[in-house]
Design a protein around this motif. Sequence first.
Motif, short mmCIF file in Angstrom:
data_model
loop_
_atom_site.label_atom_id
_atom_site.label_comp_id
_atom_site.label_asym_id
_atom_site.label_seq_id
_atom_site.Cartn_x
_atom_site.Cartn_y
_atom_site.Cartn_z
N GLU A 35 0.79 -1.21 -0.17
CA GLU A 35 -0.16 -0.10 0.00
C GLU A 35 0.98 1.20 0.02
N GLU A 36 2.05 1.22 0.79
CA GLU A 36 2.87 2.44 0.66
C GLU A 36 3.67 2.63 -0.58
N ARG A 37 3.94 1.33 -1.16
CA ARG A 37 4.61 1.59 -2.41
C ARG A 37 3.61 2.12 -3.57
N ALA A 38 2.23 1.62 -3.47
CA ALA A 38 1.54 2.25 -4.39
C ALA A 38 1.07 3.60 -4.23
N GLN A 39 0.94 3.76 -3.23
CA GLN A 39 0.77 5.58 -2.91
C GLN A 39 1.89 6.32 -3.10
N GLN A 40 2.96 5.77 -3.12
CA GLN A 40 4.32 6.49 -3.42
C GLN A 40 4.24 6.80 -4.92
N TYR A 41 3.82 6.02 -5.96
CA TYR A 41 3.77 6.03 -7.35
C TYR A 41 2.31 6.61 -7.71
N GLY A 42 1.55 6.87 -6.73
CA GLY A 42 0.17 7.67 -7.25
C GLY A 42 -0.77 6.56 -7.37
N THR A 44 -4.12 4.00 -6.68
CA THR A 44 -4.95 4.06 -5.36
C THR A 44 -5.90 2.99 -5.82
N MET A 79 6.74 0.95 -9.50
CA MET A 79 6.39 0.56 -8.22
C MET A 79 6.92 -1.05 -8.32
#
Length: 126
Positions: A35-42, A44, A79
Amino acid sequence: DIRRFEPRLQQQKAELIAVQALYNRKAPALGVFLEERAQQYGITGLGSNDQPELDIGEYSRRSVRVSLPVVELRPLIEMLADIKNSPYPISLERIQMTGGRMRTGYTVKLAVNAYDREAPSAEGQE
């Protein structure tokens, strides 16, 4: 012959030490990590489903299945590279992508594994 192969033996020993060091660092909870990695690259809308833990000799494998509803290719690749290059013993087991061309992005399903060593190995520690 021993002297001739010494550089190769030293390289193999260094690689073994690097692998052992990788397993000394336990991976975080996979769902949170992804989840953190996904958020880092926008990215959702990540949905994750933990799988049962599996014991493999002196290691245990934690697995999570992840679905991403619609994601563009560049953030996805970035990601995935970030996950692969993380300092944890994590592997991407499966990547399934559908969509593309006429759509704005891809629907993606991932299977991600983390490996934990149950007890530090005494082999090679000299």
